[in-house]
Write an enzyme that holds these catalytic residues in place. Structure first.
Site, PDB file in Angstrom:
ATOM      1  N   ASP A  13       0.808  -1.225   0.000  1.00  0.00           N
ATOM      2  CA  ASP A  13       0.000   0.000   0.000  1.00  0.00           C
ATOM      3  C   ASP A  13       0.838   1.270   0.000  1.00  0.00           C
ATOM      4  OD1 ASP A  13      -2.255  -1.636   0.107  1.00  0.00           O
ATOM      5  OD2 ASP A  13      -2.215  -1.685   2.293  1.00  0.00           O
ATOM      6  N   LYS A  16       1.794   2.188  -5.101  1.00  0.00           N
ATOM      7  CA  LYS A  16       2.355   1.668  -6.351  1.00  0.00           C
ATOM      8  C   LYS A  16       1.450   1.991  -7.542  1.00  0.00           C
ATOM      9  CE  LYS A  16       2.269  -2.390  -4.382  1.00  0.00           C
ATOM     10  NZ  LYS A  16       2.035  -2.046  -2.967  1.00  0.00           N
ATOM     11  N   GLY A  40      -4.698  -4.206  -3.720  1.00  0.00           N
ATOM     12  CA  GLY A  40      -5.673  -3.162  -4.019  1.00  0.00           C
ATOM     13  C   GLY A  40      -4.880  -1.927  -4.395  1.00  0.00           C
ATOM     14  N   HIS A  41      -4.892  -1.563  -5.663  1.00  0.00           N
ATOM     15  CA  HIS A  41      -4.120  -0.408  -6.131  1.00  0.00           C
ATOM     16  C   HIS A  41      -5.095   0.706  -6.505  1.00  0.00           C
ATOM     17  CE1 HIS A  41      -0.642  -3.346  -7.348  1.00  0.00           C
ATOM     18  NE2 HIS A  41      -0.923  -3.369  -6.058  1.00  0.00           N
ATOM     19  N   GLN A 222       1.818  -6.002  -3.320  1.00  0.00           N
ATOM     20  CA  GLN A 222       2.290  -6.151  -1.931  1.00  0.00           C
ATOM     21  C   GLN A 222       3.561  -5.311  -1.739  1.00  0.00           C
ATOM     22  OE1 GLN A 222       1.328  -9.461  -3.596  1.00  0.00           O
ATOM     23  NE2 GLN A 222      -0.593  -8.548  -2.987  1.00  0.00           N
TER      24      GLN A 222
HETATM   25  P1  GDP Z   1      -0.817   0.369  -3.551  1.00  0.00           P
HETATM   26  O1  GDP Z   1      -1.429  -0.908  -3.121  1.00  0.00           O
HETATM   27  O2  GDP Z   1       0.653   0.412  -3.294  1.00  0.00           O
HETATM   28  O3  GDP Z   1      -1.146   0.753  -4.970  1.00  0.00           O
HETATM   29  O4  GDP Z   1      -1.427   1.498  -2.616  1.00  0.00           O
HETATM   30  P2  GDP Z   1      -2.983   1.630  -2.182  1.00  0.00           P
HETATM   31  O5  GDP Z   1      -3.732   2.164  -3.327  1.00  0.00           O
HETATM   32  O6  GDP Z   1      -3.465   0.399  -1.539  1.00  0.00           O
HETATM   33  O7  GDP Z   1      -2.835   2.681  -0.999  1.00  0.00           O
HETATM   34  C1  GDP Z   1      -2.331   3.949  -1.202  1.00  0.00           C
HETATM   35  C2  GDP Z   1      -3.434   4.953  -0.815  1.00  0.00           C
HETATM   36  O8  GDP Z   1      -2.875   6.248  -0.716  1.00  0.00           O
HETATM   37  C3  GDP Z   1      -4.525   5.072  -1.863  1.00  0.00           C
HETATM   38  O9  GDP Z   1      -5.724   5.396  -1.212  1.00  0.00           O
HETATM   39  C4  GDP Z   1      -4.062   6.227  -2.734  1.00  0.00           C
HETATM   40  O10 GDP Z   1      -5.129   6.903  -3.377  1.00  0.00           O
HETATM   41  C5  GDP Z   1      -3.435   7.116  -1.704  1.00  0.00           C
HETATM   42  N1  GDP Z   1      -2.298   7.916  -2.168  1.00  0.00           N
HETATM   43  C6  GDP Z   1      -1.324   7.601  -3.055  1.00  0.00           C
HETATM   44  N2  GDP Z   1      -0.398   8.580  -3.096  1.00  0.00           N
HETATM   45  C7  GDP Z   1      -0.797   9.514  -2.218  1.00  0.00           C
HETATM   46  C8  GDP Z   1      -0.239  10.752  -1.769  1.00  0.00           C
HETATM   47  O11 GDP Z   1       0.826  11.185  -2.196  1.00  0.00           O
HETATM   48  N3  GDP Z   1      -0.931  11.430  -0.813  1.00  0.00           N
HETATM   49  C9  GDP Z   1      -2.101  10.977  -0.285  1.00  0.00           C
HETATM   50  N4  GDP Z   1      -2.697  11.706   0.638  1.00  0.00           N
HETATM   51  N5  GDP Z   1      -2.646   9.830  -0.681  1.00  0.00           N
HETATM   52  C10 GDP Z   1      -1.995   9.102  -1.610  1.00  0.00           C
HETATM   53  P1  IMO Z   2      -1.026  -4.145  -2.240  1.00  0.00           P
HETATM   54  O1  IMO Z   2      -0.601  -4.672  -3.595  1.00  0.00           O
HETATM   55  C1  IMO Z   2      -0.979  -4.670   2.072  1.00  0.00           C
HETATM   56  C2  IMO Z   2      -0.960  -8.782   3.574  1.00  0.00           C
HETATM   57  C3  IMO Z   2      -2.188  -9.257   4.299  1.00  0.00           C
HETATM   58  C4  IMO Z   2      -1.572 -10.272   5.241  1.00  0.00           C
HETATM   59  C5  IMO Z   2      -0.459 -10.887   4.400  1.00  0.00           C
HETATM   60  C6  IMO Z   2      -0.838 -12.196   3.719  1.00  0.00           C
HETATM   61  O2  IMO Z   2      -2.303  -3.417  -2.248  1.00  0.00           O
HETATM   62  O3  IMO Z   2       0.106  -3.395  -1.626  1.00  0.00           O
HETATM   63  P2  IMO Z   2      -2.416 -12.871   1.696  1.00  0.00           P
HETATM   64  O4  IMO Z   2      -3.845 -12.532   1.404  1.00  0.00           O
HETATM   65  O5  IMO Z   2      -1.448 -12.424   0.663  1.00  0.00           O
HETATM   66  O6  IMO Z   2      -2.233 -14.306   2.055  1.00  0.00           O
HETATM   67  O7  IMO Z   2      -2.078 -12.047   3.048  1.00  0.00           O
HETATM   68  O8  IMO Z   2      -0.145  -9.923   3.414  1.00  0.00           O
HETATM   69  N1  IMO Z   2      -1.222  -8.233   2.225  1.00  0.00           N
HETATM   70  C7  IMO Z   2      -1.176  -6.930   1.921  1.00  0.00           C
HETATM   71  N2  IMO Z   2      -0.977  -5.853   2.711  1.00  0.00           N
HETATM   72  N3  IMO Z   2      -1.149  -4.506   0.745  1.00  0.00           N
HETATM   73  C8  IMO Z   2      -1.306  -5.580  -0.060  1.00  0.00           C
HETATM   74  O9  IMO Z   2      -1.314  -5.491  -1.401  1.00  0.00           O
HETATM   75  C9  IMO Z   2      -1.378  -6.863   0.530  1.00  0.00           C
HETATM   76  N4  IMO Z   2      -1.557  -8.106   0.047  1.00  0.00           N
HETATM   77  C10 IMO Z   2      -1.452  -8.940   1.096  1.00  0.00           C
HETATM   78  O10 IMO Z   2      -2.815  -8.217   4.989  1.00  0.00           O
HETATM   79  O11 IMO Z   2      -0.978  -9.621   6.323  1.00  0.00           O
HETATM   80 MG    MG Z   3      -2.913  -1.571  -1.805  1.00  0.00          MG
END
Ligand code: GDP
Ligand code: IMO
Ligand code: MG
Length: 421
Positions: A13, A16, A40-41, A222
């Site tokens: 998270d 990416k 979840g991106h 991840q």
């Molecule tokens: P990913 O899994 O690495 O793609 O990241 P996620 O989407 O799960 O989580 C990142 C969260 O931060 C999302 O809700 C994005 O919309 C948000 N986000 C990304 N970059 C920024 C930033 O620079 N500032 C803020 N406030 N939110 C951001």
């Molecule tokens: P993105 O791509 C954050 C964590 C789960 C758990 C562990 C194992 O959005 O960054 P799994 O379902 O893979 O067997 O869970 O990994 N986990 C993540 N945490 N972002 C993710 O993906 C994750 N995908 C799995 O919370 O601790």
């Molecule tokens: Mg994510």
């Protein structure tokens, strides 16, 4: 070099999806190399939020080819839902390609995931319960079903064989409440839908593109601390999330890899169980969660929050061969009077920057340095020079501590909020 890589340097998270979407138009192809719908991106484009789970984050750039690589595990039901959601937003799938060797998540994989978590009691991994671990287990156990199999005349036979094996396994676990018939029927409908997708020999498809001089961006899911080999085992996911996973997950040679862009938040988060040395259990942690909207994009769970951790980042920079860093969510720190950075760990009375063999077993005390917060909103012009001086010096300090250039700074969830440095 033809293939650049974007991956997370923490526990996932890191943002990416946003960075991949931003950079995608410099590439011809964006390829996901591992993980599945545990990811979840989140992308915010023209004020609209989109969450991608399996589809690469280049899908919003119409002229770009997007590939779901062989290293990915696919849940047909989730993928079809994702495709339908994108279709509703006007995004078509003509430029989406799926590698035949990607493995399929069966409904029973999800039940095994749930059963195995339930059996762990307090030691739960905190899995997203998407069936990821059991699917990779069947892959390495040589029992899996692959995307290319959906076109085979004996697909149903192969499916039933694996399902029966799973039902046998499930007898070993306490009773689980599941409706297999209903899930299976949705799953089979989804398989029918997926037969219409472009199904390719991913390794040839990508290598031919490289030969033609095309530029490829590999998208990780991840984070490196969730890597099956190098993460905080056993509190990890079941794939190689690090740079080496790109070669296995797409079928490309290491010599093709160019830039490795590591993403880190300006602080740190983790969702699920397992060690997290800089986790905050105080108001500062609450503030980070609240201001950063730190709730999982896949499960909605609150994310655990803490300060940025230099020993942890030095470790993942080393494993991945990171050549540049994208620092995200800098804006979340705007209202903090003081910003902290963990520079060392104290373990058994001595200081170190080396991660111990098992972070779960060690009493690790982070040693922090404090920096005065900039305490103001960031200018919206994407001009590095217009950042507050204290924010600039925080970034400069991180560059020195990490020994890698911070080439991008994200200042908001929206696509356009990005400073190139
Ligand atoms: P990913 O899994 O690495 O793609 O990241 P996620 O989407 O799960 O989580 C990142 C969260 O931060 C999302 O809700 C994005 O919309 C948000 N986000 C990304 N970059 C920024 C930033 O620079 N500032 C803020 N406030 N939110 C951001
Ligand atoms: P993105 O791509 C954050 C964590 C789960 C758990 C562990 C194992 O959005 O960054 P799994 O379902 O893979 O067997 O869970 O990994 N986990 C993540 N945490 N972002 C993710 O993906 C994750 N995908 C799995 O919370 O601790
Ligand atoms: Mg994510």
């Amino acid at each position: 070099m033809a293939v650049d890589v974007i991956l997370g340097l923490q526990w996932g998270d890191e943002g990416k999806g946003k960075i991949v979407d931003y950079l995608a138009n410099k590439y011809d192809m964006v390829c996901r190399f591992q993980g599945g719908p545990n990811a979840g991106h989140t992308l915010v484009i023209d004020g609209k939020k989109h969450v991608l789970h399996t589809i690469p984050s280049g899908i919003f750039r119409r002229e770009i080819t997007n590939v779901i690589g062989n290293g990915v595990v696919i849940d047909p039901t989730t993928l079809v839902k994702e495709i339908n959601g994108l279709n509703d937003a006007g995004i078509l799938m003509s430029n989406l390609y799926v590698a035949k060797k990607a493995h399929l998540i069966l409904p029973t994989h999800r039940y095994i995931d749930a059963a195995s978590e339930a059996a762990k009691g307090k030691e739960k991994i905190g899995s997203t319960l998407k069936g990821i671990g059991p699917t990779y287990m069947d892959k390495t156990g040589r029992n899996g079903l692959r995307f290319g199999d959906i076109h085979s005349p004996n697909f149903l036979e192969k499916y039933n064989q694996l399902k029966e094996k799973h039902l046998g396994l499930l007898k070993l676990y306490p009773a689980l409440d599941f409706n297999l018939e209903e899930e299976e029927s949705k799953w089979m409908d989804s398989i029918n839908h997926l037969r219409k997708l472009n199904c390719v020999d991913g390794e040839y498809f990508i290598n031919n593109a490289i030969k033609e001089g095309k530029k490829v961006l590999a998208e990780g899911a991840q984070g490196s601390m969730l890597d099956i080999d190098f993460g905080t085992y056993p509190y990890v996911t079941s794939s190689n999330t690090v740079t080496s996973g790109v070669c296995n997950g797409l079928g490309i040679a290491p010599s093709n890899i160019g830039e490795v862009i590591g993403i880190t938040k300006a602080y740190c988060t983790r969702v699920g169980g397992g060690p997290f040395p800089t986790e905050l259990f105080n108001e500062e942690g609450e503030e980070l969660r609240k201001i950063g909207h730190e709730f999982g994009a896949t499960t909605g769970r609150p994310r655990r929050c803490g300060w940025i951790d230099i020993p942890q980042l030095l470790y993942t920079i080393m494993i991945n061969g990171v050549t540049q860093i994208a620092l995200t969510k800098l804006d979340v720190l705007n209202s903090f009077e003081e910003v902290k950075v963990a520079k060392q760990y104290a373990i058994d009375g001595s200081q170190t920057q080396q991660l111990p063999f098992d972070l779960c077993d060690e009493e690790v005390k982070p040693i922090y340095s404090s920096y005065k917060g900039w305490n103001e909103e960031l200018d919206s012009s994407n001009d590095f020079n217009k950042l507050p001086d204290l924010a600039k010096s925080y970034i400069a300090e991180l560059e020195i501590l990490l020994g890698v250039k911070i080439s991008m700074i994200s200042t908001g969830p929206e696509r356009e909020k990005l400073i190139l440095n």
